[in-house]
Structures are given as C-alpha cells and as structure tokens.
Scaffold this motif. Structure first.
Motif, PDB file in Angstrom:
ATOM      1  N   UNK A 180     -35.139  37.403 108.286  1.00  0.00           N
ATOM      2  CA  UNK A 180     -35.703  37.004 109.578  1.00  0.00           C
ATOM      3  C   UNK A 180     -37.127  37.443 109.769  1.00  0.00           C
ATOM      4  N   UNK A 181     -37.922  37.386 108.696  1.00  0.00           N
ATOM      5  CA  UNK A 181     -39.374  37.586 108.751  1.00  0.00           C
ATOM      6  C   UNK A 181     -39.777  38.973 109.222  1.00  0.00           C
ATOM      7  N   UNK A 182     -38.971  39.978 108.889  1.00  0.00           N
ATOM      8  CA  UNK A 182     -39.249  41.378 109.253  1.00  0.00           C
ATOM      9  C   UNK A 182     -39.182  41.607 110.766  1.00  0.00           C
ATOM     10  N   UNK A 183     -38.595  40.671 111.506  1.00  0.00           N
ATOM     11  CA  UNK A 183     -38.617  40.789 112.969  1.00  0.00           C
ATOM     12  C   UNK A 183     -37.251  40.581 113.610  1.00  0.00           C
ATOM     13  N   UNK A 184     -36.251  40.175 112.852  1.00  0.00           N
ATOM     14  CA  UNK A 184     -34.963  39.805 113.428  1.00  0.00           C
ATOM     15  C   UNK A 184     -34.255  41.003 114.056  1.00  0.00           C
ATOM     16  N   UNK A 185     -33.334  40.704 114.970  1.00  0.00           N
ATOM     17  CA  UNK A 185     -32.616  41.781 115.652  1.00  0.00           C
ATOM     18  C   UNK A 185     -31.246  41.281 116.118  1.00  0.00           C
ATOM     19  N   UNK A 186     -30.412  40.873 115.169  1.00  0.00           N
ATOM     20  CA  UNK A 186     -29.091  40.359 115.527  1.00  0.00           C
ATOM     21  C   UNK A 186     -28.102  40.572 114.386  1.00  0.00           C
ATOM     22  N   UNK A 187     -26.926  41.110 114.718  1.00  0.00           N
ATOM     23  CA  UNK A 187     -25.803  41.181 113.787  1.00  0.00           C
ATOM     24  C   UNK A 187     -24.860  40.018 114.090  1.00  0.00           C
ATOM     25  N   UNK A 266     -41.266  18.994 116.232  1.00  0.00           N
ATOM     26  CA  UNK A 266     -39.915  19.492 116.500  1.00  0.00           C
ATOM     27  C   UNK A 266     -39.977  20.955 116.971  1.00  0.00           C
ATOM     28  N   UNK A 267     -40.502  21.206 118.157  1.00  0.00           N
ATOM     29  CA  UNK A 267     -40.550  22.593 118.641  1.00  0.00           C
ATOM     30  C   UNK A 267     -39.165  23.207 118.786  1.00  0.00           C
ATOM     31  N   UNK A 268     -38.146  22.380 118.884  1.00  0.00           N
ATOM     32  CA  UNK A 268     -36.782  22.910 119.005  1.00  0.00           C
ATOM     33  C   UNK A 268     -36.388  23.711 117.764  1.00  0.00           C
ATOM     34  N   UNK A 269     -36.976  23.397 116.612  1.00  0.00           N
ATOM     35  CA  UNK A 269     -36.667  24.153 115.396  1.00  0.00           C
ATOM     36  C   UNK A 269     -37.150  25.593 115.523  1.00  0.00           C
ATOM     37  N   UNK A 270     -38.383  25.781 116.004  1.00  0.00           N
ATOM     38  CA  UNK A 270     -38.891  27.138 116.205  1.00  0.00           C
ATOM     39  C   UNK A 270     -38.075  27.868 117.268  1.00  0.00           C
ATOM     40  N   UNK A 274     -36.128  31.476 116.892  1.00  0.00           N
ATOM     41  CA  UNK A 274     -36.354  32.574 117.832  1.00  0.00           C
ATOM     42  C   UNK A 274     -35.044  33.048 118.435  1.00  0.00           C
ATOM     43  N   UNK A 275     -34.163  32.102 118.741  1.00  0.00           N
ATOM     44  CA  UNK A 275     -32.881  32.452 119.342  1.00  0.00           C
ATOM     45  C   UNK A 275     -31.944  33.076 118.312  1.00  0.00           C
ATOM     46  N   UNK A 276     -31.843  32.468 117.132  1.00  0.00           N
ATOM     47  CA  UNK A 276     -30.935  32.992 116.109  1.00  0.00           C
ATOM     48  C   UNK A 276     -31.304  34.406 115.698  1.00  0.00           C
ATOM     49  N   UNK A 277     -32.587  34.686 115.647  1.00  0.00           N
ATOM     50  CA  UNK A 277     -33.048  36.010 115.220  1.00  0.00           C
ATOM     51  C   UNK A 277     -33.267  36.968 116.393  1.00  0.00           C
ATOM     52  N   UNK A 278     -33.120  36.473 117.603  1.00  0.00           N
ATOM     53  CA  UNK A 278     -33.327  37.296 118.803  1.00  0.00           C
ATOM     54  C   UNK A 278     -34.722  37.918 118.819  1.00  0.00           C
TER      55      UNK A 278
END
Length: 400
Positions: A180-187, A266-270, A274-278
């Motif tokens: 998650x690009x060194x930024x993710x926060x989700x288990x 397709x901004x919905x992809x970004x 953002x949501x998946x990785x919190x």
C-alpha cells in the motif's frame, strides 16, 4: 498592561490636568522630557475614551505562519510517531538493521516482522530511500510480503559507484512489504474465517522507521527522499511525514516510476485505493480537487508543492511504463503516453523552478537501481540527479 486600567488612569490625568505641572518645569529637566512622551499617550487615551464607546483600537497581531501540511497532521497522518521502537538493532559492515516486534505495531503483509536499515556514513546529508514491490487492494494483489535485512547496495545505493551523487550520504532504507505504497493502515480478513490475514501497516512501518532515522540523524543539512515504483509513489506520502520530523531542512524528492498517472477519467479508482488502504487522511479536506476528474494524481502533487516551499521534485519515467500501464492499471501503452507527458508538464508549469521531469523513450520500469546508466535527451540519469542536487542551471526537464 491591563488596557482598561490604563485608560482610566489616562482619563484621570486629563481631568486633573497633571500634565500642566509637568510642562511647567524647564525642558532640560528629566521629568519634563518624560512629559513629551506622556502627552502623546495621554492625548491618545483621552481621544479614544471620548470618540468611541468601544474603547481604544488594539494593534493588529499578524497571523502565525502555518507549518507545511498542518492540515494533514490535524487529520492524523502522524498518529504513529513515537509509538514503536525496534526490538532489535544489529550491525553488519556498517549497516544497522532495525527489527520491530509483532503485535499492533509494524508488520509486513503476511504478518512477518518489519525491518528497516540505516547507514551512518558520517555525512551531513541524508537519503531516505523507499523500496518498491507491487500493490495489493481489494480487486488485485501482487506485492512483496516480507522485509529482508540490510541495504541492497546496487545502483544509486552503491557507495562505491563513482558517478553516484548520493554516494557519501547517510541512508535510511525502507523495504516495501505492505502492498500500500508505504502508507496503508488496514488489516483484512481475506478468507472469511474471522481472523485477519492481510496486514497492510505501511504507515506504522514508515512512521516507526522515520523515528529511527530521526534518532540516528537528528540534524541533517539536507534530505533526499527517493523511491522506485511503489516506493516512488510512496515518496508522495513520505514527504509530509519527513517534513514533520525535519521542519527546517530542504527536501529533494526523486520519484522513480511512481509518477501518479492512473486510469484516465476514472477518479473512482484512486478513491477505491484510498479507501482500501485507509489513507484518506493524506488528502486535505480543503482540497477536493486533489482527486481530479482526469483520474491522475498530479493535482495532489501540486498541492504538496504549494504547501512546502522548501521541497523540490524530480519525476522519472519511461515513455511506456509497462508495469504500470499493462499490469497494475491495465490501460495500455497509448493511454499511458497520452497521459504521461501532459501530467508531467502540468507539474512543471505549476512550479517551474522546483518540478522537473526526465523521460527516455522506451518500454521498461524503474531506473535508480535497475538501470542507472540510462540517458534521456542526451543526459545521463546520474548527471541529471547531480544537477538537481547541486542547484545547477542544467537541471531542466528532458525527454527523448
């Protein structure tokens, strides 16, 4: 001084005509000279008290300067600073590997221990390097799942390479293992058995590693934040966190093949990522246009440069990045090329002195480790980076 009490005192002086007594004395007496100052204050006090029911006008106090990215800190991106320390630090050939424990702290994608490494070269300058290694989200997962020890001393991380512009820098090296690009926060529980089995804790990993870097290198003269592929995209999220620890240091960002081109229109992809990785806290609430309708990330890069006048950014990409265009984004060569050049020019147009790009014609992915001898527009990559770090007039955008 309490202004209400001061005004009462001045009004009484006016009424009692005490100033007359002061000025009746010869002017060369100290008390008379003091009276020259007092009369201006007294007149102002009398005038204010008689001309307005609201009292005297208070002097304007300038607004305090807001630190770069304060809005993001208010949104909590720095929430893991100071929370975790390594359980083990081991030195080998001058490189120290810092290993963190299990639990709620830093972890890799598969739940294994997270490691980062430092190299103290005795320099005044610091290289923060973010490794790449794929991506993992709800619709797709192909990423490095573990973090090995040490620093791979190849390409721009090779201190023995003669044309390496950062050969003598101190190094803080961050492996990539969160997807998650060194930024993710989700288990995530991916198999539905009630137990989390995907640990995307990039923000904890990065924050804990930057705490180590701050302890090891508390006052660098300058910082280069560099990353390749997923680590190139990771430099976007690392910049405000590095700035938090080093508020007054110049930062040069070198983004190798993570330039922010995504799925056109397709901004919905970004928004999905953002949501998946919190990681929504990295997007300022005051900048809804940072996720632009064109589907790319350049507007957010521009916002960051607007925020941080002591940061500069160099963007590296093949004209046809096969890994992003075909594998992760699945948009193909034509769509990639049609987006790449305008997006890079948009960044330079917004900050012509601080944003440049380097684009060779070709099909491939990443340079600083995998292909450091590549040239674009007749300029070798190592020379271009050197020109950037030396503030040379030769640091200009180049392409084949």
């Amino acid at each position: 001084v309490n202004t209400r009490e001061r005004d009462k005192e001045l009004i009484n002086m006016c009424r009692n005509k005490k100033l007359v007594e002061i000025f009746s004395a010869p002017f060369d007496r100290p008390l008379a000279r003091m009276g020259v100052l007092l009369v201006a204050v007294a007149i102002a006090g009398c005038s204010d008290s008689n001309s307005s029911s609201n009292g005297p006008v208070e002097p304007e106090v300038p607004e305090p300067e807001v630190a770069p990215f304060q809005e993001l800190f208010d949104q909590g991106i720095d929430r893991y600073f100071g929370e975790y320390t390594p359980m083990l630090s081991e030195e080998s050939d001058g490189i120290v590997t810092h290993t963190f424990g299990s639990g709620d702290g830093p972890l890799c994608l598969d739940g294994s221990e997270y490691r980062m490494a430092t190299l103290d070269a005795g320099s005044e300058d610091l290289l923060v390097f973010l490794q790449g290694g794929g991506g993992c989200w709800s619709e797709f997962c192909a990423a490095s799942e573990t973090a090995g020890p040490g620093i791979p001393q190849i390409g721009i991380l090779d201190p023995e390479r003669e044309d390496n512009p950062v050969a003598d820098y101190n190094v803080a090296y961050f492996p990539y293992c969160d997807g998650g690009l060194h930024a993710s926060d989700r288990d995530t529980d991916t198999d539905g058995d009630g137990e989390d089995d995907r640990f995307q804790r990039g923000l904890r990993n990065l924050s804990a590693g930057l705490d180590v870097a701050l302890a090891e290198f508390p006052s660098p003269r300058r910082i280069v934040v560099m990353g390749a592929s997923g680590g190139g995209l990771g430099t976007t999220f690392a910049l405000p966190l590095v700035r938090k620890h080093y508020p007054d240091v110049r930062i040069d960002v070198i983004n190798d093949s993570g330039v922010g081109v995504a799925r056109p229109d397709q901004p919905a992809f970004l928004e999905l990522l953002l949501d998946d990785w919190n990681i929504g806290a990295f997007l300022p609430e005051s900048c809804p246009e940072c996720i632009a309708d064109d589907g790319h990330f350049s507007d957010y890069h521009i916002w960051q440069m607007n925020e941080d006048p002591d940061a500069r950014r160099g963007m590296l990409s093949y004209s046809y990045d096969t890994v992003f265009a075909d594998f992760f984004l699945m948009i193909g060569q034509q769509a990639w090329e049609e987006a790449l050049y305008p997006e890079m020019q948009q960044l330079e147009d917004a900050h012509p002195e601080r944003s440049k790009y380097w684009i060779p014609i070709g099909a491939g992915h990443t340079f600083v480790q995998a292909a450091p001898d590549t040239t674009a527009g007749g300029v070798a990559l190592m020379q271009w980076i050197s020109d950037m770090l030396d503030d040379s007039d030769d640091w200009v955008s180049v392409q084949d």
